[in-house]
Design an enzyme around this catalytic site. Structure first.
Site, mmCIF file in Angstrom:
data_model
loop_
_atom_site.group_PDB
_atom_site.id
_atom_site.type_symbol
_atom_site.label_atom_id
_atom_site.label_comp_id
_atom_site.label_asym_id
_atom_site.label_seq_id
_atom_site.Cartn_x
_atom_site.Cartn_y
_atom_site.Cartn_z
ATOM 1 N N PRO A 1 0.794 -1.221 0.000
ATOM 2 C CG PRO A 1 -0.104 -1.092 2.134
ATOM 3 C CD PRO A 1 0.540 -2.051 1.182
ATOM 4 C CE1 TYR B 1 8.923 5.098 3.069
ATOM 5 C CE2 TYR B 1 7.386 6.931 2.900
ATOM 6 C CZ TYR B 1 7.828 5.794 3.553
ATOM 7 O OH TYR B 1 7.181 5.359 4.684
ATOM 8 C CG ASN C 1 8.225 -1.804 0.722
ATOM 9 O OD1 ASN C 1 7.612 -1.885 1.787
ATOM 10 N ND2 ASN C 1 8.852 -0.706 0.339
ATOM 11 C CG HIS D 1 4.622 -1.581 10.656
ATOM 12 N ND1 HIS D 1 5.920 -1.987 10.821
ATOM 13 C CD2 HIS D 1 4.655 -0.615 9.697
ATOM 14 C CE1 HIS D 1 6.713 -1.293 10.018
ATOM 15 N NE2 HIS D 1 5.962 -0.448 9.322
ATOM 16 C CG ASP E 1 -0.995 -16.793 9.323
ATOM 17 O OD1 ASP E 1 0.048 -16.916 10.000
ATOM 18 O OD2 ASP E 1 -2.138 -16.700 9.822
ATOM 19 C CG HIS F 1 10.784 -2.161 5.434
ATOM 20 N ND1 HIS F 1 9.433 -2.106 5.194
ATOM 21 C CD2 HIS F 1 11.012 -3.305 6.104
ATOM 22 C CE1 HIS F 1 8.859 -3.171 5.728
ATOM 23 N NE2 HIS F 1 9.795 -3.920 6.277
ATOM 24 C CB ILE F 2 12.265 2.708 0.714
ATOM 25 C CG1 ILE F 2 11.713 1.887 -0.464
ATOM 26 C CG2 ILE F 2 13.042 3.920 0.230
ATOM 27 C CD1 ILE F 2 10.607 2.581 -1.243
ATOM 28 N NE ARG G 1 9.792 6.598 8.723
ATOM 29 C CZ ARG G 1 8.909 6.373 7.751
ATOM 30 N NH1 ARG G 1 9.093 5.361 6.906
ATOM 31 N NH2 ARG G 1 7.848 7.155 7.637
ATOM 32 N NE ARG H 1 6.641 4.945 10.050
ATOM 33 C CZ ARG H 1 5.569 5.014 9.248
ATOM 34 N NH1 ARG H 1 5.243 3.997 8.485
ATOM 35 N NH2 ARG H 1 4.841 6.116 9.190
HETATM 36 C C1 DQA Z 1 8.029 1.226 4.220
HETATM 37 C C2 DQA Z 1 8.041 1.506 5.718
HETATM 38 C C3 DQA Z 1 6.658 1.345 6.320
HETATM 39 O O1 DQA Z 1 6.697 1.615 7.716
HETATM 40 C C4 DQA Z 1 5.693 2.308 5.665
HETATM 41 O O2 DQA Z 1 4.394 2.135 6.174
HETATM 42 C C5 DQA Z 1 5.704 2.210 4.177
HETATM 43 C C6 DQA Z 1 6.987 2.074 3.496
HETATM 44 C C7 DQA Z 1 9.401 1.525 3.573
HETATM 45 O O3 DQA Z 1 9.588 1.105 2.424
HETATM 46 O O4 DQA Z 1 10.258 2.174 4.167
HETATM 47 O O5 DQA Z 1 4.674 2.318 3.532
HETATM 48 O O6 DQA Z 1 7.753 -0.162 4.014
#
Ligand code: DQA
Length: 151
Positions: free
Chosen positions: A10, A23, A79, A85, A92, A105-106, A112, A116
């Protein structure tokens, strides 16, 4: 040619415009192009998908599990966005489908907000790439090709 699935969850369709200080400025299309270039270096086809829907991501993880078992795919770079979270269902799905997943994760989620810091995905993942910016996708693709060299 074997495949890697690059799966984004998402809000990652908003890359480039969404919180660029977290990002970066690259769009999802830029990231997907970079992934295909990295795959080509290793003789791997990259299948890029993105959804904001948890159930769609679950269905694609199931499909990836079947493709891995059939010998057509070496693994998934995933990702899961904020579902990282919250989603026991994605945990599963990875376990149930026996999918080989590198969680990505980017941003450095550990630097943070505390919400997270916990991932439901990590215990089901083979490895984790965190905080390397969008370059992390290339790192994760290379890692999969080293761990599971195509026959
Ligand atoms: C993320 C980190 C997550 O906490 C956040 O909700 C994202 C992007 C990242 O790529 O750093 O949507 O997965």
């Amino acid at each position: 040619m074997k495949k890697i699935l690059v799966l984004n969850g998402p809000n990652l369709n908003l890359l480039g415009q969404r919180e660029p200080e977290q990002y970066g400025r690259e769009t999802l299309a830029d990231v997907e192009r970079m992934c295909r270039e990295e795959g080509a270096k290793h003789g791997i086809e990259i299948d890029c998908r993105q959804s904001n829907w948890e159930g769609q991501l679950i269905d694609w993880i199931h499909e990836a599990g079947r493709e891995i078992k059939a010998g057509n795919m070496i693994g998934v770079v995933f990702n899961p966005g904020a579902y990282t979270h919250t989603s026991i269902a994605l945990h599963d799905a990875i376990k149930g489908a026996e999918a080989i997943v590198i969680e990505l994760h980017i941003s450095n989620v550990h630097a943070r907000e505390s919400f997270r810091h916990h991932s439901f995905i990590s215990p089901a993942a083979r490895g984790i790439v965190v905080g390397l910016g969008t370059k992390g996708y290339g790192v994760a693709i290379e890692a999969l090709t080293r761990l599971y060299p195509a026959q």
